[in-house]
Write a protein that holds these residues in place. Structure first.
Motif, short mmCIF file in Angstrom:
data_model
loop_
_atom_site.label_atom_id
_atom_site.label_comp_id
_atom_site.label_asym_id
_atom_site.label_seq_id
_atom_site.Cartn_x
_atom_site.Cartn_y
_atom_site.Cartn_z
N GLY A 1 -54.81 61.01 37.08
CA GLY A 1 -55.32 61.57 35.84
C GLY A 1 -55.29 59.55 35.19
N PRO A 2 -56.45 60.03 33.72
CA PRO A 2 -56.76 58.96 32.95
C PRO A 2 -55.61 58.74 31.87
CG PRO A 2 -58.13 61.15 32.46
CD PRO A 2 -57.09 60.78 33.13
N TYR A 3 -54.25 60.08 31.60
CA TYR A 3 -53.03 59.31 31.55
C TYR A 3 -52.10 60.05 31.94
CZ TYR A 3 -55.12 59.40 26.98
OH TYR A 3 -55.66 58.80 25.86
N SER A 4 -50.53 59.82 31.74
CA SER A 4 -49.45 60.02 32.86
C SER A 4 -48.73 60.97 31.91
CB SER A 4 -48.79 58.87 33.56
OG SER A 4 -48.49 57.66 32.85
N LEU A 5 -47.66 61.17 32.24
CA LEU A 5 -46.48 62.55 31.71
C LEU A 5 -45.49 61.16 31.41
CD1 LEU A 5 -45.72 65.13 31.01
CD2 LEU A 5 -44.21 65.24 32.88
#
Length: 542
Positions: free
Chosen positions: A209-213
């Motif tokens: 996705g467009p963000y990672s944790l």
């Protein structure tokens, strides 16, 4: 929960008179406040270094196979992706699969998007898809989505970028659920080494996705960072860092919105809607919703096993007053367990289907008579309640009062928020309970998804209700590839559910989101559970 390629509706239907178009307006009848339903807030005008988002509870996991509620899915929507994607205006579009085919009723073939990178830089392949989907089918995983795969005979790699699912019998719904948690893709190599900490505060996830944790401080906050290598340039994040805070108390959450401690949040506390709508600190937006508030029967061996008792309790509920008290007047009484907004598959037909249903009857005298006929006067019914959301307590008190009027002893059992959530994923947590207040929603724009949860043996069939007529009608609908015809068959399931009341409908309300004055760009509706909503949020001013 079915999905079809390029399904289009303008917005969810939220009123008895509104046909679900962008800009649809809710009623003013009886002094109820007007509201407008749109799929998106105004577009962002600039970028941001960071924003803070309020969740009403901490996610119990970020393991996609176990994600079955608003908090985990709200975060994961920005981190992990599915083969297909739900858009804010309730379309289905390609996601990690660029296309799919249904060469025969028992086969689904997915062609994967080339060059997609996981957060660790490795490239997505068909092996990753096979491992991710099969994980739902492994009893050791304990996935609540396992029943979605009940008709799957095999999931195999059929090319470097192709996966083929073969079925034991036709299953249109499975394909549509590839736009929800069942279709999520995680790195197979990462899954193999992650172990028991996968998806938890001590572990990580490795999706596309467009963000990672970035970090998860258990009990405090969770932070995501921008994925600079994200494949979909149309959704390049406008904000570098997103921080989630967990505030269970509705008043404290409202104060966070008003003080600017939180820039925004979905599922605005209903008790604060008027206050927040009148505030100069931000704006409340209403969006398409597939959810309805219902009473789900958890035990059919007790008093509620008698249809007359279920009918009586339904008739004793003053739904209009419940909408005012529990939903801030934003909503309408529900005529069926699945909301009108769940019919985004065929919104025009849905109007006719709902017109054909009887209006909810409020008749205390007739309800009391039914209780007497059933020999249920004085019998105890246990309803679970919680401080998880203010509307739960409001509805619980209304049900208790209604029961008293007709001769039922409705006992309220209060549990902690995490225990309330467990009721929906742990059968053992339902022991000794007769009723639970649910906000049942579709992950897809096909109402067939909702009604799958009433199939005999389905994971979401919390009370183990069983009806042979319903099961046969469901199988027929789930084998129908034509969306219009499938809607007609689903209407029959709706009629059976309304007649038999394994779930007692309460009310429908639009989805809600609060945006503080410095941010904008968020999708407003329930599609945010699987759409990368945080990527579109940016500065309200340049």
């Amino acid at each position: 929960m079915s999905r079809a390629t390029a399904l289009l509706v303008c917005s969810a239907v939220v009123t008895a008179t509104t046909a679900g178009c962008s800009g649809a307006t809710g009623p003013r009848s009886g002094g109820a406040p007007a509201y407008t339903v749109t799929p998106n807030s105004p577009a962002a005008k600039g970028s941001l270094d960071s924003f803070t988002w309020s969740l009403y509870a901490e996610p119990y996991t970020l393991d996609y196979a176990l994600a079955y509620d608003y908090p985990p899915n709200t975060v994961l929507a920005n981190v992990c992706e599915q083969l297909l994607r739900v858009t804010p205006d309730m379309k289905i579009e390609p996601g990690l699969a660029v296309k799919y085919a249904n060469p025969d009723p028992k086969t689904w073939v997915y062609t994967l998007r080339p060059g997609v990178k996981f957060h660790d830089g490795s490239t997505m392949t068909a092996d990753d898809v096979v491992a991710s989907l099969k994980r739902h089918m492994d009893p050791a995983t304990g996935s609540p989505w396992g029943s979605a795969f009940k008709n799957v005979a095999s999931i195999k790699k059929s090319g470097p970028l192709e996966v083929t699912i073969r079925l034991s019998k036709p299953d249109v719904l499975l394909n549509e659920l590839m736009a929800a948690s069942p279709g999520t893709v995680e790195s197979a190599a990462f899954l193999a080494k992650a172990g028991k900490d996968y998806g938890g505060p001590k572990g990580k996830v490795n999706c596309t996705g467009p963000y990672s944790l970035d970090s998860w401080a258990q009990g405090d906050s969770l932070t995501l960072k921008k994925n600079t290598a994200y494949w979909d340039r149309s959704l390049t994040p406008k904000t570098d860092t997103v921080t989630f805070t967990f505030i269970e108390d509705p008043s404290a959450r409202t104060n966070a919105f008003l003080s600017g401690t939180a820039d925004g949040g979905y599922l605005v506390p209903s008790s604060s809607l008027t206050q927040l709508r009148n505030s100069s600190k931000g704006t409340v937006y209403f969006g398409p919703n597939t959810a309805a508030a219902d009473l789900a029967v958890l035990d059919f061996k007790g008093p509620l096993g008698d249809l007359k008792v279920r009918q009586a309790l339904s008739m004793a509920l003053d739904r209009k007053s419940i909408v005012k008290a529990a939903a801030g007047g934003i909503g309408i009484p529900a005529k069926a367990p699945a909301a009108r907004g769940a019919w985004a598959l065929a919104p025009k037909k849905a109007d006719d289907y709902f017109k054909a249903l009887p209006e909810p009857v409020y008749d205390v005298a007739a309800a009391k008579k039914l209780i007497t006929e059933a020999g249920a006067t004085g019998r105890k019914v246990t309803l679970v309640t919680s401080s998880l959301a203010p509307e739960i307590s409001v509805v619980a008190n209304a049900v208790q009062a209604a029961g008293k009027q007709i001769g039922l002893d409705v006992e309220l059992k209060a549990v902690a928020p995490e225990a309330y959530t467990s009721i929906f994923v742990d059968p053992g947590a339902r022991k000794g309970l007769d009723l639970v207040i649910t906000n049942g929603y579709d992950n897809t724009p096909d109402p067939l998804e909702f009604y799958q949860y009433l199939r005999t043996g389905d994971f979401g069939n919390y009370g183990n209700w069983s009806d042979a007529e319903f099961d046969a009608a469901f199988d027929k609908a789930n084998a129908e590839p034509d969306a219009g015809r499938r809607a007609e068959l689903t209407a029959e399931l709706q009629r059976i559910a309304v007649r038999e009341l394994p779930i007692i409908p309460l009310y429908e309300a639009p989805y809600s989101v609060f945006l503080g004055s410095r941010v904008t760009g968020a999708p407003t509706g329930i599609a945010q559970l699987y759409y990368p909503w945080a990527a579109t949020i940016g500065a309200a001013q340049q």
